[in-house]
Design a protein around this motif. Structure first.
Motif, PDB file in Angstrom:
ATOM      1  N   GLU A 302     -18.755  43.562  -3.575  1.00 34.35           N
ATOM      2  CA  GLU A 302     -17.641  42.710  -3.166  1.00 34.35           C
ATOM      3  C   GLU A 302     -17.346  41.676  -4.227  1.00 34.35           C
ATOM      4  O   GLU A 302     -18.260  41.152  -4.859  1.00 34.35           O
ATOM      5  N   LEU A 303     -16.080  41.401  -4.442  1.00 33.63           N
ATOM      6  CA  LEU A 303     -15.705  40.326  -5.348  1.00 33.63           C
ATOM      7  C   LEU A 303     -15.222  39.161  -4.498  1.00 33.63           C
ATOM      8  O   LEU A 303     -14.314  39.307  -3.690  1.00 33.63           O
ATOM      9  N   ARG A 304     -15.888  38.026  -4.661  1.00 37.13           N
ATOM     10  CA  ARG A 304     -15.588  36.881  -3.786  1.00 37.13           C
ATOM     11  C   ARG A 304     -15.024  35.763  -4.649  1.00 37.13           C
ATOM     12  O   ARG A 304     -15.701  35.281  -5.558  1.00 37.13           O
ATOM     13  N   ILE A 305     -13.774  35.407  -4.339  1.00 36.56           N
ATOM     14  CA  ILE A 305     -13.060  34.448  -5.194  1.00 36.56           C
ATOM     15  C   ILE A 305     -12.641  33.240  -4.364  1.00 36.56           C
ATOM     16  O   ILE A 305     -12.100  33.383  -3.269  1.00 36.56           O
ATOM     17  N   LYS A 306     -12.885  32.077  -4.917  1.00 35.62           N
ATOM     18  CA  LYS A 306     -12.457  30.844  -4.244  1.00 35.62           C
ATOM     19  C   LYS A 306     -11.534  30.131  -5.203  1.00 35.62           C
ATOM     20  O   LYS A 306     -11.804  30.066  -6.407  1.00 35.62           O
ATOM     21  N   MET A 307     -10.397  29.612  -4.721  1.00 37.13           N
ATOM     22  CA  MET A 307      -9.547  28.804  -5.586  1.00 37.13           C
ATOM     23  C   MET A 307      -9.138  27.555  -4.843  1.00 37.13           C
ATOM     24  O   MET A 307      -8.931  27.596  -3.627  1.00 37.13           O
ATOM     25  N   ALA A 308      -9.094  26.442  -5.570  1.00 37.14           N
ATOM     26  CA  ALA A 308      -8.825  25.178  -4.884  1.00 37.14           C
ATOM     27  C   ALA A 308      -8.102  24.215  -5.807  1.00 37.14           C
ATOM     28  O   ALA A 308      -8.311  24.207  -7.024  1.00 37.14           O
ATOM     29  N   GLY A 309      -7.248  23.423  -5.204  1.00 35.08           N
ATOM     30  CA  GLY A 309      -6.504  22.398  -5.942  1.00 35.08           C
ATOM     31  C   GLY A 309      -5.797  21.532  -4.934  1.00 35.08           C
ATOM     32  O   GLY A 309      -6.337  21.262  -3.870  1.00 35.08           O
ATOM     33  N   PHE A 310      -4.553  21.107  -5.253  1.00 37.29           N
ATOM     34  CA  PHE A 310      -3.838  20.385  -4.207  1.00 37.29           C
ATOM     35  C   PHE A 310      -2.576  21.127  -3.813  1.00 37.29           C
ATOM     36  O   PHE A 310      -2.060  21.960  -4.551  1.00 37.29           O
ATOM     37  N   GLY A 311      -2.088  20.795  -2.608  1.00 40.12           N
ATOM     38  CA  GLY A 311      -0.932  21.486  -2.037  1.00 40.12           C
ATOM     39  C   GLY A 311       0.268  21.388  -2.964  1.00 40.12           C
ATOM     40  O   GLY A 311       0.489  20.355  -3.593  1.00 40.12           O
ATOM     41  N   SER A 365     -19.452  31.427   1.327  1.00 39.12           N
ATOM     42  CA  SER A 365     -20.366  30.301   1.421  1.00 39.12           C
ATOM     43  C   SER A 365     -21.516  30.508   0.435  1.00 39.12           C
ATOM     44  O   SER A 365     -22.364  31.370   0.631  1.00 39.12           O
ATOM     45  N   ARG A 366     -21.518  29.736  -0.616  1.00 37.83           N
ATOM     46  CA  ARG A 366     -22.562  29.720  -1.645  1.00 37.83           C
ATOM     47  C   ARG A 366     -22.767  31.066  -2.345  1.00 37.83           C
ATOM     48  O   ARG A 366     -23.813  31.329  -2.892  1.00 37.83           O
ATOM     49  N   ASP A 367     -21.779  31.959  -2.244  1.00 40.34           N
ATOM     50  CA  ASP A 367     -21.968  33.254  -2.893  1.00 40.34           C
ATOM     51  C   ASP A 367     -20.679  33.691  -3.569  1.00 40.34           C
ATOM     52  O   ASP A 367     -20.291  34.838  -3.537  1.00 40.34           O
ATOM     53  N   CYS A 368     -20.027  32.693  -4.181  1.00 43.29           N
ATOM     54  CA  CYS A 368     -18.722  32.964  -4.767  1.00 43.29           C
ATOM     55  C   CYS A 368     -18.917  33.485  -6.199  1.00 43.29           C
ATOM     56  O   CYS A 368     -19.710  32.945  -6.969  1.00 43.29           O
ATOM     57  N   ASP A 369     -18.208  34.563  -6.551  1.00 43.59           N
ATOM     58  CA  ASP A 369     -18.345  35.137  -7.892  1.00 43.59           C
ATOM     59  C   ASP A 369     -17.457  34.419  -8.895  1.00 43.59           C
ATOM     60  O   ASP A 369     -17.779  34.330 -10.075  1.00 43.59           O
ATOM     61  N   LEU A 370     -16.306  33.978  -8.397  1.00 45.52           N
ATOM     62  CA  LEU A 370     -15.318  33.382  -9.294  1.00 45.52           C
ATOM     63  C   LEU A 370     -14.696  32.184  -8.601  1.00 45.52           C
ATOM     64  O   LEU A 370     -14.270  32.288  -7.445  1.00 45.52           O
ATOM     65  N   PHE A 371     -14.695  31.058  -9.302  1.00 43.66           N
ATOM     66  CA  PHE A 371     -14.120  29.844  -8.711  1.00 43.66           C
ATOM     67  C   PHE A 371     -13.058  29.305  -9.651  1.00 43.66           C
ATOM     68  O   PHE A 371     -13.301  29.109 -10.847  1.00 43.66           O
ATOM     69  N   ILE A 372     -11.863  29.097  -9.117  1.00 45.26           N
ATOM     70  CA  ILE A 372     -10.766  28.557  -9.924  1.00 45.26           C
ATOM     71  C   ILE A 372     -10.449  27.163  -9.384  1.00 45.26           C
ATOM     72  O   ILE A 372     -10.120  27.017  -8.201  1.00 45.26           O
ATOM     73  N   ALA A 373     -10.583  26.138 -10.236  1.00 45.20           N
ATOM     74  CA  ALA A 373     -10.358  24.761  -9.771  1.00 45.20           C
ATOM     75  C   ALA A 373      -9.273  24.106 -10.614  1.00 45.20           C
ATOM     76  O   ALA A 373      -9.327  24.155 -11.845  1.00 45.20           O
ATOM     77  N   THR A 374      -8.319  23.486  -9.936  1.00 50.19           N
ATOM     78  CA  THR A 374      -7.246  22.821 -10.693  1.00 50.19           C
ATOM     79  C   THR A 374      -7.260  21.303 -10.512  1.00 50.19           C
ATOM     80  O   THR A 374      -6.432  20.617 -11.104  1.00 50.19           O
ATOM     81  N   THR A 375      -8.159  20.783  -9.686  1.00 49.20           N
ATOM     82  CA  THR A 375      -8.309  19.327  -9.603  1.00 49.20           C
ATOM     83  C   THR A 375      -9.798  18.987  -9.543  1.00 49.20           C
ATOM     84  O   THR A 375     -10.618  19.819  -9.134  1.00 49.20           O
ATOM     85  N   GLN A 376     -10.116  17.746  -9.927  1.00 44.34           N
ATOM     86  CA  GLN A 376     -11.518  17.319  -9.922  1.00 44.34           C
ATOM     87  C   GLN A 376     -12.066  17.315  -8.488  1.00 44.34           C
ATOM     88  O   GLN A 376     -13.204  17.735  -8.250  1.00 44.34           O
ATOM     89  N   ALA A 377     -11.216  16.868  -7.536  1.00 53.02           N
ATOM     90  CA  ALA A 377     -11.682  16.800  -6.142  1.00 53.02           C
ATOM     91  C   ALA A 377     -12.047  18.198  -5.645  1.00 53.02           C
ATOM     92  O   ALA A 377     -13.070  18.389  -4.971  1.00 53.02           O
ATOM     93  N   ALA A 378     -11.207  19.172  -6.015  1.00 54.72           N
ATOM     94  CA  ALA A 378     -11.465  20.548  -5.575  1.00 54.72           C
ATOM     95  C   ALA A 378     -12.751  21.054  -6.214  1.00 54.72           C
ATOM     96  O   ALA A 378     -13.595  21.697  -5.566  1.00 54.72           O
ATOM     97  N   TYR A 379     -12.922  20.749  -7.508  1.00 53.16           N
ATOM     98  CA  TYR A 379     -14.134  21.166  -8.222  1.00 53.16           C
ATOM     99  C   TYR A 379     -15.374  20.582  -7.538  1.00 53.16           C
ATOM    100  O   TYR A 379     -16.331  21.286  -7.228  1.00 53.16           O
ATOM    101  N   ASP A 380     -15.308  19.250  -7.302  1.00 50.91           N
ATOM    102  CA  ASP A 380     -16.475  18.578  -6.723  1.00 50.91           C
ATOM    103  C   ASP A 380     -16.821  19.156  -5.346  1.00 50.91           C
ATOM    104  O   ASP A 380     -17.984  19.321  -4.997  1.00 50.91           O
ATOM    105  N   LYS A 381     -15.772  19.486  -4.588  1.00 53.48           N
ATOM    106  CA  LYS A 381     -16.009  19.940  -3.222  1.00 53.48           C
ATOM    107  C   LYS A 381     -16.616  21.344  -3.166  1.00 53.48           C
ATOM    108  O   LYS A 381     -17.471  21.633  -2.337  1.00 53.48           O
ATOM    109  N   TYR A 382     -16.156  22.225  -4.072  1.00 53.41           N
ATOM    110  CA  TYR A 382     -16.540  23.634  -3.892  1.00 53.41           C
ATOM    111  C   TYR A 382     -17.474  24.199  -4.961  1.00 53.41           C
ATOM    112  O   TYR A 382     -17.884  25.351  -4.841  1.00 53.41           O
TER     113      TYR A 382
END
Ligand SMILES: Cc1ncc(C[n+]2csc(CCOP(=O)(O)OP(=O)(O)O)c2C)c(N)n1
Ligand code: SF4
Length: 491
Positions: A302-311, A365-382
């Motif tokens: 499985e490929l598990r991708i999380k992406m986070a930033g602001f709306g 949950s704690r098993d993400c293969d790829l994380f894309i972050a576009t803000t510091q808050a998103a990075y810190d959180k995930y």
């Protein structure tokens, strides 16, 4: 007393509650003294007792019980606010061998979703509904609900519910008792041990009816919400006993289960898969000729991708595009968005899972293969969700990654600037990021040249599917993808 008192956790509950984010995996998240935890226990016990766990489909509402899927180890669908009976109807029709349970609060069932509920009751859908009447909107901080008592103070009725302007409490059991179809209707309460034992009987009856496919069963549960009503345990039980139960008298309003013969399981409708695919995904079918089975190593698990930033940054669309790319290549996918209540801005994130196999849960949950972050808050959180050997793509104009293990692959790009500069608008940042991703996968040896061409084709197909009627947008997204590839020095 003949009742068997059970201690410990029902096997219908997860143990521990692994799906719950954060360190607490043993306790439920409900407030102390809340009725949801008690009712969860009764429902779990009944599911186990009647042996329907394997085929139970739980409609998880919007409201405090939105996280029931952290706890119940059964099939679950997290439905839009009030739509549990409508979604449950779909499940009853498409998977008639399943056992559909709808679990809803009074805001969910008696306000926003009242029509769906009434229509399902009137059709006599073969489901059991547990209706938690706690006289307020719990999750959102205690606003007036349809069941709020006359004169009761809530955050939206600070001087007490005024029946002249706010109307009278809605008596759901009595209303559906005017309909022909329901088989079983009972109101119970959770305010004393004796009442909990009576509630247990009603819950068991509703689940027994479900197992025997007798028809529509409904149990209203008058339930404590001490936190929002600003009461201690004793006060909330007094409030229920002396005020709520005067308005909502307990008792069985209807039980026709003995008269109704046990139902048989109808044959599931025969789907002609090819016809359904043609109707739902005409474009994908047209392109079928070009669809190759993606054999790259990256999809072996499985490929598990999380992406986070602001709306407003297109984070949710980024996830949808990636999910659609994989869907168009016949992978199983899930896309789970999460965003704050703000209309614009605020935190936004989504989780996408791509798999050759069925995806049991859309949570990452704690098993993400790829994380894309576009803000510091998103990075810190995930960032804690990323595996030690995972890939991090971040916008280096906004994010400073800290304290990461050496094994994490870190790629910083000025994606937002690239989108503005090369495509003329920051809103194309999502396609820039997919371009960047394609290069990273290639450089890591996870996509060979043929896979790479296929990746780009799938991207174009997903974009055309979304923007087919706006050729300008299709073109600009393709330009953004190319700009993303160029950032890492690839054509
Ligand atoms: C479409 C939509 N409208 C409004 C909301 C905000 N909202 C979330 S929970 C909730 C009230 C839930 O109250 P209730 O059904 O009584 O359940 P409880 O939390 O008391 O268990 C509301 C209005 C939402 N999530 N979605
Ligand atoms: S707010 Fe009320 S309904 Fe929600 S968890 Fe707390 S006590 Fe339960």
């Amino acid at each position: 007393m003949s009742e068997k008192i059970k201690f410990g956790r029902s096997p219908v509950f997860f143990d521990p509650f692994e799906r719950r984010p954060g360190p607490i995996k043993k306790n439920m998240h409900y407030c102390p003294g809340c009725g949801h935890g008690i009712l969860h226990k009764l429902v779990a016990e009944a599911i186990d007792h009647y042996g329907i766990q394997g085929k139970t489909m739980f409609m998880v509402p919007v409201g405090c019980a939105v996280f029931a899927y952290y706890y119940f180890n059964v099939g679950a669908i997290s439905v839009p606010h009030g739509r549990a009976p409508a979604v449950g109807t779909g499940v009853c029709r498409a998977k008639p061998d399943s056992y559909v349970i709808s679990y809803q609060g009074d805001g969910d069932l008696a306000a926003i979703g009242f029509n769906e509920f009434l229509q399902a009751a009137n059709r006599g859908e073969k489901m059991s509904i547990f209706f938690v009447n706690n006289s307020n909107y719990g999750m959102t901080g205690g606003q007036m609900a349809p069941t709020t008592l006359p004169g009761q103070k809530t955050t939206t009725t600070p001087f007490g519910r005024n029946v002249l302007t706010d109307g009278y409490p809605v008596h759901v059991c009595e209303m559906i008792n005017t309909l022909t179809a329901p088989v079983y209707i009972e109101r119970v309460a959770l305010s004393t041990t004796a009442r909990i034992m009576a509630a247990r009987k009603a819950v068991f009856k509703a689940i027994e009816n479900l197992r025997d496919r007798k028809g529509f069963s409904f149990v209203e549960v008058v339930s404590p919400c001490p936190v929002n009503l600003k009461m201690n345990a004793e006060q909330i039980n007094d409030f229920i006993e002396n005020q709520m139960l005067k308005e909502f008298p307990l008792g069985c309003l209807r039980d026709r289960s003995a008269e109704v013969p046990a139902g048989t399981v109808p044959e599931p409708p025969a789907h002609d898969v090819e016809t359904v695919k043609k109707v739902l995904f005409p474009q994908a079918m047209e392109e079928q000729g070009s669809v190759r089975k993606n054999t790259s190593a990256i999809f072996d698990r499985e490929l598990r991708i999380k992406m986070a930033g602001f709306g407003g940054q297109g984070i949710l669309s980024l996830g949808i595009t990636l999910a659609n790319m994989a869907r168009l290549r016949n992978f199983n996918v899930s896309w789970m968005p999460s965003y704050g209540p703000e209309q614009r801005g605020g935190a936004a994130s989504c989780a996408v899972i791509v798999s050759r196999n069925r995806i049991p849960s859309p949570m990452i949950s704690r098993d993400c293969d790829l994380f894309i972050a576009t803000t510091q808050a998103a990075y810190d959180k995930y960032i804690g969700e990323l595996r030690p050997d995972g890939i991090l793509i971040y916008d280096h104009t906004a994010v400073t990654p800290a304290d990461l293990p050496e094994s994490v692959i870190k790629v910083g790009v000025d994606a937002v600037d690239v989108a503005s500069r090369e495509v003329g608008s920051a809103k194309y940042v999502n396609s820039v990021l997919i371009g960047v991703l394609s290069v990273i996968l290639e450089q890591r040896g996870l996509l060979d040249a043929a896979d790479q061409a296929d990746f780009e084709q799938a991207f174009n197909a997903a974009v055309r599917e979304k923007f087919g009627k706006k050729p300008g947008a299709v073109e600009l997204n393709a330009k953004a993808f190319a700009a993303g590839r160029k950032v890492l020095g690839q054509k």
